[in-house]
Write a protein that holds these residues in place. Structure first.
Motif, short mmCIF file in Angstrom:
data_model
loop_
_atom_site.label_atom_id
_atom_site.label_comp_id
_atom_site.label_asym_id
_atom_site.label_seq_id
_atom_site.Cartn_x
_atom_site.Cartn_y
_atom_site.Cartn_z
N GLU B 126 22.55 -10.73 40.10
CA GLU B 126 23.82 -11.29 40.56
C GLU B 126 24.87 -10.90 39.54
OE1 GLU B 126 23.74 -15.49 41.28
OE2 GLU B 126 21.97 -15.31 42.56
N TYR B 127 25.85 -10.17 40.01
CA TYR B 127 26.82 -9.60 39.08
C TYR B 127 28.21 -10.14 39.35
CZ TYR B 127 23.07 -6.14 38.62
OH TYR B 127 21.87 -5.52 38.42
N SER B 128 29.03 -10.17 38.30
CA SER B 128 30.45 -10.44 38.56
C SER B 128 31.32 -9.47 37.76
CB SER B 128 30.81 -11.89 38.28
OG SER B 128 30.36 -12.25 37.02
N VAL B 129 32.50 -9.24 38.30
CA VAL B 129 33.44 -8.32 37.68
C VAL B 129 34.30 -9.11 36.70
CG1 VAL B 129 35.36 -6.73 38.05
CG2 VAL B 129 33.51 -6.86 39.73
N TYR B 130 34.19 -8.76 35.40
CA TYR B 130 34.98 -9.47 34.39
C TYR B 130 36.39 -8.91 34.28
CZ TYR B 130 31.17 -12.30 32.61
OH TYR B 130 30.19 -13.22 32.48
N MET B 131 36.50 -7.60 34.34
CA MET B 131 37.83 -7.01 34.26
C MET B 131 37.81 -5.59 34.81
SD MET B 131 38.25 -6.10 30.18
CE MET B 131 39.28 -4.64 30.30
N ILE B 132 39.01 -5.12 35.15
CA ILE B 132 39.19 -3.74 35.58
C ILE B 132 40.01 -3.08 34.48
CG2 ILE B 132 40.17 -2.21 37.35
CD1 ILE B 132 37.97 -3.92 38.51
N GLY B 133 39.52 -1.98 33.96
CA GLY B 133 40.29 -1.33 32.90
C GLY B 133 39.63 -0.06 32.46
N PHE B 134 40.21 0.57 31.44
CA PHE B 134 39.71 1.80 30.86
C PHE B 134 40.04 3.01 31.73
CE2 PHE B 134 36.01 4.75 30.81
CZ PHE B 134 36.34 5.41 29.64
N ALA B 135 39.63 2.98 33.00
CA ALA B 135 39.94 4.06 33.93
C ALA B 135 40.34 3.42 35.26
CB ALA B 135 38.73 4.97 34.12
N PRO B 136 41.02 4.17 36.14
CA PRO B 136 41.47 3.57 37.41
C PRO B 136 40.32 2.97 38.21
CG PRO B 136 42.43 5.76 37.14
CD PRO B 136 41.43 5.57 36.04
N GLY B 137 40.36 1.66 38.44
CA GLY B 137 39.36 0.99 39.25
C GLY B 137 38.02 0.77 38.58
N PHE B 138 37.93 1.04 37.26
CA PHE B 138 36.64 0.90 36.56
C PHE B 138 36.33 -0.57 36.30
CE2 PHE B 138 33.87 0.57 32.90
CZ PHE B 138 32.91 1.54 33.14
#
Lengths: 324, 232
Positions: B126-138
């Motif tokens: 079970e995963y969750s997305v902590y943040m989007i950053g570094f590259a577009p949509g990463f």
């Protein structure tokens, strides 16, 4: 229409960047020297955020397939029109069939060509800036190449009259241009992780010269010089970076993050270049040297506001002159 | 809750909500971003939310650091407000192994597992997305089992194709665009994570839940052909 006869080292369409999408990881891009970009646009009656052509070191050759008014600002890359040298930082009239070329770089690294009416490419995420790595924006997401035909915008008849007047006169616009140099002193604020660096590193940052390595591009400039290190190794949690952030990876060589920087990073940031001095850094070529002078946030914001006032005055001055 | 403020140069301020990557910090970050989006102050340019921080970019010609800080403090008194939006769950189909996942065998061997066991653990998480950053949509994704953790490659690959799924240390992620990188590559998804033509150009957003599912090579191929990747 502009016909590209020779692409040059790296000629891209840029505006003031892709604002509002960094939260999705989208790289901002935009002009490396925003001052030169904005001024070039003002000199041809464009909005300051309109796209220009950013050219680097070895410029392109461009044939004008229609008459146009242009301005070239930023680095002195020896521009000529039909073989005759032309001035930078002023409005120029170009005849149909004329060819704009560039020669040896004299000062700086990047010049901006603004064309009255702007560049007609479709905005992506509200911006015409080219982001080469993802192949988006600008002209098909890439640098210009021989054979490309770049459409330019139309200008109103009244504007043509005003631009003709501006290009006919030897006007001194009193442009507060940055003093480009191959060894500038750039004003720097302490970065968010400045205190994690040992005192020798903190001191050397503000007293010694760094040189720009060949491993430098629109994303960032890698510097060589004194190694900078932390008091003790520390794992940082990734956070936002900004245009002009100076981060230091474990090898101790600082990197200045520039227009095509990633949105976030996990390396400690020792400094942050004052916005008004960014052009001094982005106009450096590999092999040039840079020194840093400490400045407070208050001073940097005062300088920022002064510069915005100067640009506003310039804008009003240009408009009045053109309406005379 | 206690927030701290510090400048990121002369055009941004960083709000720090904590010093550890935790769900509570992540929730605060999302709340702050949502509050700013709901009532954007005139000086606001944009925000970059991360694990424990929100960088707020502003126009110093409209407000200086002190003013921005004060107005943010006032705004953030409202952070007791609960986020009502339920987390989305996004399914990411992955074709594991083979040419798409050349390092699946390595990850298996490193952990004393078979490749299929690695896949089962990866799809079972079970995963969750902590943040989007570094590259577009990463997406920075939390929640991977330590049973399939694997070190980065000694020498990074120069090109990792877009949509490749990888593992680095305790993290798993998906490369939205072709980039160099040192992750161990275990598969590829037909879904595009970076969608420059869309209003929100990232498939994933901070706070999203993620489920990985296994698909075959022919399902992968038809996924591309019938355009599922476009409108999933």
């Amino acid at each position: 229409m502009l016909k590209i006869i020779k692409g040059g080292l790296q000629t891209t369409v840029q505006d003031l960047g892709r604002t509002g999408f960094q939260k999705y990881g989208v790289i901002a891009s935009g002009a490396m020297d925003p001052f030169a970009h904005r001024t070039a646009n003002l000199l041809v009656g464009n909005a300051e955020q309109e796209a220009t052509l950013e050219i680097a070191l070895a410029g392109p050759a461009i044939e004008f397939q229609e008459p146009a008014f242009i301005a070239i600002c930023g680095a002195d890359l020896s521009p000529t029109i039909d073989g005759v040298s032309v001035k930078r930082w002023r409005t120029l009239s170009v005849n149909k069939g004329s060819v704009l070329k560039f020669g040896a770089p004299r000062t700086g690294c990047r010049a901006y060509i603004a064309i009255a009416g702007g560049i007609s490419v479709a905005p992506i995420m509200n911006s015409k800036s080219t982001y080469l790595r993802a192949g988006i924006g600008g002209f098909h997401g890439r640098a210009l190449d021989a054979g490309d035909e770049l459409p330019i915008g139309r200008i109103a008849d009244e504007a043509i009259e005003a631009l003709r007047k501006a290009s006919d006169q030897e006007v001194d616009w009193q442009i507060p241009a940055p003093r480009y140099s191959a060894e500038p002193i750039v004003r720097l604020m302490r970065g968010r992780q400045f205190d994690l660096f040992n005192s020798t590193s903190q001191q050397r940052l503000f007293t010694e010269a760094f040189s720009v390595s060949t491993d430098s591009d629109r994303m960032g400039y890698r510097l060589e010089g004194p190694q900078l290190s932390l008091t003790e190794p520390k794992e940082l949690i990734s956070e936002a970076v900004a245009f002009g952030s100076i981060q230091v990876p474990a090898d101790g060589n600082p990197i200045i993050l520039l227009a095509d920087r990633q949105t976030t990073g996990g390396y400690p940031k020792i400094g942050q270049i004052a916005s008004v001095d960014l052009p001094l850094a982005t106009q450096l070529k590999p092999g040039d040297r840079i020194r840093f002078k400490e400045i407070t946030l208050e001073e940097a914001q005062t300088l920022f506001i002064e510069q915005e006032q100067q640009i506003r005055q310039l804008k009003v001055g240009i408009r009045l002159k053109m309406e005379e | 809750m206690g927030f701290s403020f510090s400048p990121l140069g002369d055009q941004a301020i960083v709000v720090e909500v904590g010093s550890e990557i935790k769900d509570t910090a992540q929730k605060d970050v999302r709340t702050i971003s949502a509050l700013l989006e709901a009532s954007p102050p005139p000086w606001l340019i944009e925000t970059i939310p991360a694990f424990t921080t929100v960088a707020v970019f502003y126009d110093p010609a409209k407000a200086l650091y002190g003013t921005v800080k004060q107005e943010l403090e006032e705004l953030l008194r409202q952070t007791s407000v609960e986020l009502t939006a339920a987390a989305r769950t996004i399914e990411i189909p992955v074709c594991y192994g083979g040419e798409f996942g050349p390092d699946l065998e390595f990850v298996a061997e490193h952990n004393g597992l078979t490749p299929q066991q690695v896949i089962d653990i990866h799809t079972g998480g079970e995963y969750s997305v902590y943040m989007i950053g570094f590259a577009p949509g990463f997406p920075f994704i939390g929640g991977m089992s330590e049973k399939i953790a694997a070190p980065r490659r000694d020498s990074p690959r120069l090109r990792i194709p877009e949509r490749t799924v990888g593992i680095a240390g305790m993290q798993t992620g998906v490369y939205p665009i072709e980039t160099p990188g040192g992750w161990q590559l275990i598969g590829r998804t037909p879904l595009r994570l970076f969608r420059p033509e869309e209003e929100i150009p990232s498939l994933l957003r901070a706070g999203d839940k993620i489920v990985f599912t296994q698909i075959t090579k022919s399902e992968y191929a038809s996924w591309k052909e019938d355009g599922h990747a476009e409108d999933h």
